[in-house]
Design a protein around this motif. Structure first.
Motif, mmCIF file in Angstrom:
data_model
loop_
_atom_site.group_PDB
_atom_site.id
_atom_site.type_symbol
_atom_site.label_atom_id
_atom_site.label_comp_id
_atom_site.label_asym_id
_atom_site.label_seq_id
_atom_site.Cartn_x
_atom_site.Cartn_y
_atom_site.Cartn_z
ATOM 1 N N PHE A 35 28.993 -33.982 -10.307
ATOM 2 C CA PHE A 35 29.569 -35.093 -11.081
ATOM 3 C C PHE A 35 30.064 -36.189 -10.127
ATOM 4 O O PHE A 35 29.766 -37.373 -10.310
ATOM 5 C CB PHE A 35 30.737 -34.573 -11.930
ATOM 6 N N ILE B 233 41.919 -28.662 -15.273
ATOM 7 C CA ILE B 233 40.566 -28.089 -15.373
ATOM 8 C C ILE B 233 40.642 -26.567 -15.333
ATOM 9 O O ILE B 233 40.021 -25.876 -16.133
ATOM 10 C CB ILE B 233 39.680 -28.598 -14.208
ATOM 11 N N LYS C 206 20.683 -30.162 -11.797
ATOM 12 C CA LYS C 206 20.545 -28.950 -12.610
ATOM 13 C C LYS C 206 20.454 -29.389 -14.071
ATOM 14 O O LYS C 206 21.392 -29.976 -14.596
ATOM 15 C CB LYS C 206 21.747 -28.032 -12.421
ATOM 16 N N LEU D 155 39.055 -38.079 -13.222
ATOM 17 C CA LEU D 155 38.814 -36.708 -13.699
ATOM 18 C C LEU D 155 40.140 -36.084 -14.115
ATOM 19 O O LEU D 155 41.212 -36.543 -13.717
ATOM 20 C CB LEU D 155 38.199 -35.849 -12.574
ATOM 21 N N GLU D 156 40.049 -35.021 -14.892
ATOM 22 C CA GLU D 156 41.261 -34.253 -15.137
ATOM 23 C C GLU D 156 41.718 -33.650 -13.808
ATOM 24 O O GLU D 156 40.925 -33.499 -12.883
ATOM 25 C CB GLU D 156 40.966 -33.150 -16.150
ATOM 26 N N TYR E 273 32.191 -28.692 -19.363
ATOM 27 C CA TYR E 273 31.632 -27.852 -18.304
ATOM 28 C C TYR E 273 31.867 -26.360 -18.554
ATOM 29 O O TYR E 273 30.987 -25.539 -18.322
ATOM 30 C CB TYR E 273 32.207 -28.262 -16.938
ATOM 31 N N GLU F 97 30.644 -45.914 -7.890
ATOM 32 C CA GLU F 97 32.094 -45.712 -8.008
ATOM 33 C C GLU F 97 32.661 -45.196 -6.684
ATOM 34 O O GLU F 97 31.999 -44.432 -5.972
ATOM 35 C CB GLU F 97 32.402 -44.707 -9.116
ATOM 36 N N ASN G 84 26.366 -43.978 -8.419
ATOM 37 C CA ASN G 84 26.362 -45.098 -9.365
ATOM 38 C C ASN G 84 27.329 -46.210 -8.956
ATOM 39 O O ASN G 84 27.627 -47.114 -9.742
ATOM 40 C CB ASN G 84 26.727 -44.614 -10.769
ATOM 41 N N GLU H 118 36.072 -33.583 -19.350
ATOM 42 C CA GLU H 118 34.873 -32.972 -18.777
ATOM 43 C C GLU H 118 35.015 -31.472 -18.604
ATOM 44 O O GLU H 118 34.029 -30.735 -18.672
ATOM 45 C CB GLU H 118 34.503 -33.656 -17.458
ATOM 46 N N SER H 119 36.251 -31.004 -18.413
ATOM 47 C CA SER H 119 36.431 -29.561 -18.195
ATOM 48 C C SER H 119 36.032 -28.767 -19.439
ATOM 49 O O SER H 119 35.470 -27.678 -19.334
ATOM 50 C CB SER H 119 37.885 -29.259 -17.827
ATOM 51 N N PRO I 183 20.431 -36.721 -5.698
ATOM 52 C CA PRO I 183 20.117 -35.344 -5.331
ATOM 53 C C PRO I 183 19.418 -34.597 -6.471
ATOM 54 O O PRO I 183 19.372 -35.071 -7.605
ATOM 55 C CB PRO I 183 21.498 -34.734 -5.064
ATOM 56 N N LEU J 36 31.164 -23.836 -11.733
ATOM 57 C CA LEU J 36 32.011 -24.982 -12.089
ATOM 58 C C LEU J 36 32.159 -25.949 -10.916
ATOM 59 O O LEU J 36 32.063 -27.169 -11.078
ATOM 60 C CB LEU J 36 33.394 -24.497 -12.529
ATOM 61 N N GLU K 255 30.124 -26.396 -8.449
ATOM 62 C CA GLU K 255 28.855 -27.119 -8.256
ATOM 63 C C GLU K 255 28.730 -28.274 -9.243
ATOM 64 O O GLU K 255 28.259 -29.357 -8.896
ATOM 65 C CB GLU K 255 27.675 -26.160 -8.438
ATOM 66 N N GLU K 256 29.153 -28.030 -10.497
ATOM 67 C CA GLU K 256 29.070 -29.088 -11.508
ATOM 68 C C GLU K 256 29.985 -30.260 -11.140
ATOM 69 O O GLU K 256 29.607 -31.418 -11.271
ATOM 70 C CB GLU K 256 29.451 -28.555 -12.897
ATOM 71 N N TYR K 257 31.192 -29.941 -10.673
ATOM 72 C CA TYR K 257 32.118 -31.019 -10.316
ATOM 73 C C TYR K 257 31.650 -31.771 -9.071
ATOM 74 O O TYR K 257 31.789 -32.989 -8.981
ATOM 75 C CB TYR K 257 33.547 -30.476 -10.149
ATOM 76 N N GLU L 209 27.144 -37.920 -8.408
ATOM 77 C CA GLU L 209 26.423 -38.818 -9.323
ATOM 78 C C GLU L 209 27.203 -40.123 -9.511
ATOM 79 O O GLU L 209 26.638 -41.219 -9.476
ATOM 80 C CB GLU L 209 26.242 -38.152 -10.698
ATOM 81 N N ALA L 210 28.527 -39.970 -9.736
ATOM 82 C CA ALA L 210 29.355 -41.156 -9.971
ATOM 83 C C ALA L 210 29.356 -42.065 -8.739
ATOM 84 O O ALA L 210 29.290 -43.291 -8.854
ATOM 85 C CB ALA L 210 30.773 -40.734 -10.336
ATOM 86 N N TYR M 228 26.379 -34.290 -15.708
ATOM 87 C CA TYR M 228 27.021 -35.605 -15.608
ATOM 88 C C TYR M 228 26.659 -36.478 -16.815
ATOM 89 O O TYR M 228 27.520 -37.089 -17.441
ATOM 90 C CB TYR M 228 26.569 -36.281 -14.310
#
Lengths: 412, 105
Positions: free
Chosen positions: A31, A55, B70, A49-50, B44, A40, A38, B40-41, B67, A24, A26-28, A34-35, B26
């Motif tokens: 995210f 979360i 995944k 984000l929440e 995910y 931001e 872009n 998003e939670s 980067p 989780l 790693e995903e955040y 990435e943002a 993302y």
């Protein structure tokens, strides 16, 4: 809240297995990256984000170790060994020397572990153990943990020795001015958490032998001069460090990647494929290294590189002081701003030194080819044996003697 | 909307999106949250659960503008699950619309 603080908070609220937590997080991290890529702003991304609490609530409900079957699996996988460990603790001599409250707490865990359906009690008991252990000056625990997560209030001295699993963790509080973590091997995944308001370290080692140690910037004040000493097992093939805590790394047989901000870093006695150090400002000391490649990039020194054997090196430094001594490197590129700069006792094949202002001393050099550019300052060059020397010295040459070169193309 | 009902719908949508193309977290979050009111939670944790149960698999792919990412991809189990869930959803949708009087089979 910045990314680092967000992740620290999120980890502190998550009550899921270590693998789920890392996935989780790693995903955040991805995210947010990435943002930001872009366009931001970091704070805006996080604000949209929440919250970490929200979360974690969703994740704990969906993936949490408290939920029936998942918890049972978790227990089956890891708590049998944990139980054995605690029973050994309870039986061991050290219990005679610690307070009754700790004994009660540990027995509470033992009792709770017997009723595997009492997940909430285990969680509470673990917290209780953490609180109680924090009051103890010296504890030895023998246990076999494959996957462990514990939370401690490290306001006091804590020492944990997991000898059977060859994991040793010594956490010393700020009064002792040091944090020691010793991972001797065999442990596949370790997460150490303290309260969010104090100190949090994440240490993980994956199946490929990559050991990652992360220390958040926000939780350590430079003025406290805490230093993290890391002793690395042979099973680690790649050590990755992030954070702003001063690191002292020595006796390592693995590749090393250090990505830190402004902090004193010391790397010593390393045998591995590569050493990569990217940091804000020094001091940096690299000593007694035998590797294939060395890559160092930082703002301002002082930097000391000493006793390094390798095939290729790249050193990029904003400003010195810089000291490079006792080097045996086939190819070495040094790009430094202002000095003072000393390069001494160097062997190799092809070296390229691009240097700013001095004073600059280059001596006892034995190479096939040396290209040297120095913009300003007093230059001392002596005892140099090369097939070819080339470059451009714009500053004042104070000393130039004992230069033995078949081809001399040095402008000065 | 009932949270469990909503989760079911989101799960179908996640699987359907991934059946169209492999994608990364993302992008999936952005796509779904643009259409559905979903945090998003939820996505995910769902991705994590679906991965653990074998419906999804992960692989890494270099990105030209950032980067390494995944990527999630549907497994055989995931494809079967998606077909079943979509079928259930369509059947359910037809029945509900019939009851509401807004749709003839």
């Amino acid at each position: 809240m910045n990314k680092q603080e967000f992740i620290v908070k999120l980890r502190s609220f998550l009550r899921v297995t270590t693998e789920d937590e890392n996935s989780l997080v790693e995903e955040y991290e991805a995210f947010i990256d990435e943002a930001m890529a872009n366009g931001e702003a970091e704070e805006d991304v996080i604000a949209n984000l929440e919250s970490p609490e929200e979360i974690a609530t969703i994740a704990n409900e969906e993936l949490g170790i408290d939920s029936s079957k998942k918890f049972k699996d978790y227990v089956d996988d890891s708590f049998d060994s944990m139980k054995d460990g605690y029973e050994k603790v309870i039986d061991s001599d050290f219990m005679n020397n610690v307070s009754e409250s700790i004994e009660t707490a540990l027995k509470g865990v033992g009792e709770t572990l017997k009723g595997l359906d009492l997940s909430a009690k285990i969680s509470k008991a673990m917290d209780k153990v953490g609180e109680e252990l924090s009051r103890v000056k010296d504890i030895n625990i023998d246990a076999t943990f494959k996957d462990m997560a514990m939370k401690f209030d490290n306001s006091k001295v804590e020492t944990f020795n997991f000898d059977q699993d060859e994991l040793k963790i010594d956490i010393v509080d700020e009064n002792d001015d040091a944090l020691n973590v010793e991972v001797l091997g065999g442990t596949s995944n370790i997460v150490i958490k303290s309260l969010p308001t104090t100190l949090m370290h994440t240490i993980t080692m994956d199946d490929d032998g990559v050991l990652k140690i992360s220390v958040p910037i926000s939780n350590i004040k430079y003025a406290e001069r805490k230093r993290m000493r890391v002793y690395i097992p042979n099973s680690v093939t790649n050590l990755q460090l992030t954070g702003n805590v001063p690191f002292s790394i020595h006796d390592v047989e693995s590749s090393i990647e250090v990505n830190v901000g402004d902090a004193p870093i010391s790397v010593k006695d390393v045998e591995g494929e590569s050493v990569v150090i990217r940091m804000g400002n020094g001091p940096l000391s690299v000593k007694d290294i035998d590797i294939s490649s060395l890559e160092v990039e930082l703002g301002i020194g002082p930097v000391s590189i000493k006793s390094v054997d390798g095939d290729k090196g790249d050193l990029t430094l904003g400003n010195g002081p810089l000291s490079v001594k006792d080097i045996d490197m086939s190819v070495f590129n040094i790009n430094s701003g202002n000095g003072p700069i000393t390069i001494k006792n160097v062997d190799g094949n092809k070296h390229n030194y691009s240097l700013g202002s001095g004073p600059i001393t280059v001596k006892e050099i034995d190479l096939d080819e040396l290209t040297i550019t120095a913009k300003d300052g007093l230059m001392t060059m002596k005892d140099i044996t090369v097939r070819k020397i080339a470059g451009d010295i714009s500053g004042t040459v104070k000393t130039l003697k004992n230069i033995d070169a078949e081809e001399f193309e040095l402008n000065k | 909307m009932d949270i469990q009902f909503k989760k079911g719908i989101i799960e179908v949508c996640v699987l359907s999106e991934l059946d169209k193309e492999d994608t990364y977290g993302y992008k999936l979050v952005k796509n779904l949250s643009a259409t559905l009111e979903v945090g998003e939670s939820t996505i995910y944790t769902m991705l994590r659960r679906l991965t653990k149960e074998g419906s999804l698999d992960l692989y890494e792919k270099e990105s030209s503008d950032g980067p390494t990412r995944k990527y999630y991809t549907l497994t055989g189990i995931g494809k079967e699950k998606k077909i079943n869930l979509v079928s259930e959803w369509r059947s359910f949708n037809v029945k509900v619309n019939k009851l509401l009087g807004g749709y003839d089979e």
